[in-house]
Design a protein around this motif. Sequence first.
Motif, short mmCIF file in Angstrom:
data_model
loop_
_atom_site.label_atom_id
_atom_site.label_comp_id
_atom_site.label_asym_id
_atom_site.label_seq_id
_atom_site.Cartn_x
_atom_site.Cartn_y
_atom_site.Cartn_z
N LEU B 38 -30.55 87.98 3.96
CA LEU B 38 -30.51 86.54 3.75
C LEU B 38 -29.70 85.78 4.80
N LYS B 39 -29.08 86.52 5.71
CA LYS B 39 -28.23 85.86 6.71
C LYS B 39 -28.99 84.80 7.49
N GLU B 40 -30.24 85.11 7.84
CA GLU B 40 -31.01 84.19 8.66
C GLU B 40 -31.37 82.89 7.92
N GLN B 41 -31.22 82.92 6.61
CA GLN B 41 -31.57 81.72 5.83
C GLN B 41 -30.35 80.94 5.39
N ALA B 42 -29.24 81.13 6.09
CA ALA B 42 -28.01 80.42 5.71
C ALA B 42 -27.42 79.76 6.95
N ASN B 43 -28.23 78.93 7.60
CA ASN B 43 -27.78 78.34 8.86
C ASN B 43 -27.24 76.92 8.71
N THR B 44 -27.69 76.19 7.72
CA THR B 44 -27.20 74.82 7.54
C THR B 44 -26.24 74.77 6.35
N GLY B 45 -25.50 73.68 6.26
CA GLY B 45 -24.56 73.53 5.15
C GLY B 45 -25.28 73.56 3.81
N GLU B 46 -26.42 72.88 3.73
CA GLU B 46 -27.19 72.85 2.49
C GLU B 46 -27.65 74.26 2.10
N PHE B 48 -26.17 77.22 3.17
CA PHE B 48 -25.04 78.12 2.95
C PHE B 48 -24.31 77.80 1.65
N PHE B 49 -24.10 76.50 1.39
CA PHE B 49 -23.27 76.12 0.24
C PHE B 49 -24.09 75.82 -1.02
N MET B 50 -25.35 75.43 -0.87
CA MET B 50 -26.15 75.03 -2.04
C MET B 50 -27.44 75.85 -2.17
N ALA B 51 -27.56 76.93 -1.39
CA ALA B 51 -28.75 77.80 -1.42
C ALA B 51 -30.03 77.00 -1.20
N GLY B 52 -29.93 75.93 -0.40
CA GLY B 52 -31.10 75.12 -0.07
C GLY B 52 -31.62 74.27 -1.21
N ARG B 53 -30.94 74.28 -2.35
CA ARG B 53 -31.38 73.59 -3.57
C ARG B 53 -32.85 73.87 -3.84
N GLU B 54 -33.21 75.18 -3.89
CA GLU B 54 -34.61 75.53 -4.10
C GLU B 54 -34.76 76.67 -5.11
N MET B 55 -33.75 76.90 -5.93
CA MET B 55 -33.83 77.99 -6.89
C MET B 55 -34.68 77.58 -8.11
N THR B 56 -35.40 78.55 -8.64
CA THR B 56 -36.16 78.28 -9.86
C THR B 56 -35.20 78.28 -11.05
N ALA B 57 -35.72 77.82 -12.20
CA ALA B 57 -34.87 77.75 -13.40
C ALA B 57 -34.37 79.14 -13.80
N TRP B 58 -35.24 80.15 -13.70
CA TRP B 58 -34.83 81.50 -14.10
C TRP B 58 -33.74 82.05 -13.19
N VAL B 59 -33.93 81.90 -11.88
CA VAL B 59 -32.93 82.43 -10.95
C VAL B 59 -31.60 81.68 -11.13
N ALA B 60 -31.67 80.34 -11.18
CA ALA B 60 -30.44 79.56 -11.35
C ALA B 60 -29.78 79.87 -12.70
N GLY B 61 -30.61 80.03 -13.76
CA GLY B 61 -30.07 80.28 -15.09
C GLY B 61 -29.39 81.63 -15.20
N LEU B 62 -30.02 82.66 -14.65
CA LEU B 62 -29.41 83.99 -14.72
C LEU B 62 -28.16 84.06 -13.84
N LYS B 413 -18.92 73.20 9.49
CA LYS B 413 -18.66 73.50 8.07
C LYS B 413 -19.18 74.88 7.69
N VAL B 414 -20.34 75.25 8.22
CA VAL B 414 -20.87 76.58 7.92
C VAL B 414 -19.94 77.66 8.49
N ARG B 415 -19.47 77.44 9.74
CA ARG B 415 -18.52 78.41 10.33
C ARG B 415 -17.27 78.50 9.47
N MET B 416 -16.76 77.32 9.07
CA MET B 416 -15.58 77.29 8.22
C MET B 416 -15.85 78.04 6.91
N GLY B 417 -17.03 77.83 6.34
CA GLY B 417 -17.39 78.49 5.08
C GLY B 417 -17.35 80.01 5.21
N ARG B 418 -17.89 80.52 6.33
CA ARG B 418 -17.89 81.98 6.51
C ARG B 418 -16.47 82.51 6.61
#
Lengths: 82, 585
Positions: B38-46, B48-62, B413-418
Amino acid sequence: MKSGGSLSIWFFIGISLLVNGALIFARGIYEIIHPPQQQVVLFYLHANVWWGGLLLILGVVYGLHYSPLHQRKRNAANPNAS
Amino acid sequence: MIPALLFATSSTLVHLSGVDLAIIIFYFALVLAIGLYLKEQANTGEDFFMAGREMTAWVAGLAFLSANLGSLELMGWAGNAYKYGILAAHWYWIGAIPAMLFLALVMMPFYHICKTHSVPGYLKLRFGQGAQGVSSISFAFMTVLMSGINMYAMAVVMKVVLGWNIHFSIWVSAMTVAVYVALGGLRSAIFNEVLQFFLIWAGALLIPILGLIEAGGWSGLQARILKNLTELNVPNPGSYTHLWSTLGSFSANPMGINWVGIVFGLGAVISMGYWTTDFLVIQRVLSAKDLRSAELAPIIGAAFKMMVPFIVILPGLLGLALLRDPQGHLLRLVPADLAWSAEGQAQGLHGYDEVLPLMLARYCGPGLLGLGITALIAGFMSGMAGNVSAFTTVWTYDIYGALINKNASDPAKVRMGRWVTVIGVVVSIGTAYFAARAPSIMDYVQELFSFFIAPLFGTVILGMLWKRATPAGGWTGLLGGTLASIGMYTWVRIDPTAVRYVALSMDAQEQAQNMFRALWSCLFCIVVTVVVSYLTRPKPEQELKNLVYGLTPLPKSEDVSMLQSPVFWGIVVAAAFLVLQIIFW
């Protein structure tokens, strides 16, 4: 449902259940053939056989259903699906 | 070298076989592989910090539930069930379900519409930087402490069950979490949390199943507990298997609490505070792809939360009923400080929090034991990853981005986050040793909640529902409530008789004190907020749009079938919750 990269989270879960289930099931079968000297409580129920078997079956179902190959086939059949 | 590190003590419950080690090693390899993938999919702040705001209800709920289901949940609540009986289940039912449904159906629209990245971020929008500063700093402090507790809990398991060196357990697991969260950010944490959720159930579910078979079902379990506790001259032995019927007075139950403390302290304050304002869990729901998913996620989490007592509370009760020492005498577990003292070690005593590993060793042979240990490690990792990813976001956005470098770019911010991920892990390792001093892990956790979470709930709920609340009222109320809680705690430490004022009874045990302290601190926060708000100038209504009830145009419900409606599933979960209360009354 990907919620991430091209591999679904459910595929990873399938792989995990499959590997763990296979290991536990195999160990359970081995213990039926060669019973250990020190046995856990309720050993005679052979929980590792049926629990390992259950995980193995779930792992196979998840692993196959969410495998990249299966996903590609589904996407090809229905290009509008996410 | 590793075997020497691992088997540092001789008094272990079990020894791992090759198949157990294979299962544990495979788990570590898999979580690291997910982080790398998943490293390649964590390049922007959104991303890295918010998982792209694209999780389904089941994934977010679990993930929402799994982030809370750390090893301290598994071990600490099993220990509390042994100590307090089925009363501990209140923390899973009235102490979670109403709050999760309230979050889903009432509060989620506000969080979702204002597009905040964190709870302190919401407070900044609503009350300004003062409230954001108090809440982000207290949250950062709490998360590293909570990470430390998780680490300590896991290290105890490894030491008790396997004789592994505590430092080895802490460092290997903590660094694994640091690597996969630093690589893939929140998305990696969430993916691993869902995986860990399945492993926890797969590894822990056998204990209650086999335990109930051995005990002769629920009625057999009740009878054995009654017999054992009567034999040990424990007061109120019948109260250990009743949820509500013993809460009429402080002295009729092992926790020394009454229904007021449970309903108002736990259900209305601690629980509401934790499940609706603790960013550790809220962050998972904020990653949902749309409002309906964000509303469904806590409801899915609530449905599974109701079942967690089966793998946590029941093993504690089974321990009361079934555990015996090698001579066949009833095994009585003791507080951790006594168990871990030189005298306790010499006598072979075990602490409350060891009941789950003891039950694991009782039923699980090679293979299953490895899976059970993996479940505990997974619990530790999900709890710690939850704390670390939330800490990283709050630090980067609400402390670094708001107070230190306001012009930080997104890549910065992403660098700082890491980097902060790694630093946060290292700092929390230090707190693991502090947690070792608490007599029971969950008592320590509830102390932290009563300090920080209870007043925060007062501030957030007033902010969302009362437009007259002012920025000065918000931050003074939050600070005042936090200081009041710490003050009450210190007062009781200095003068133990003060319990009669803080918790209304000298019978009140630690958990009961925490509940009442939380209740008073939340009320104090609300009173201060209201008084200061009436003395200061409110924000113009224009600035409160999308932040406060009545000034936020809530989107119309999607035209979905009943089975897709969050309200329908909320009603189903609420009904199941009520049925459970009646069954175990």
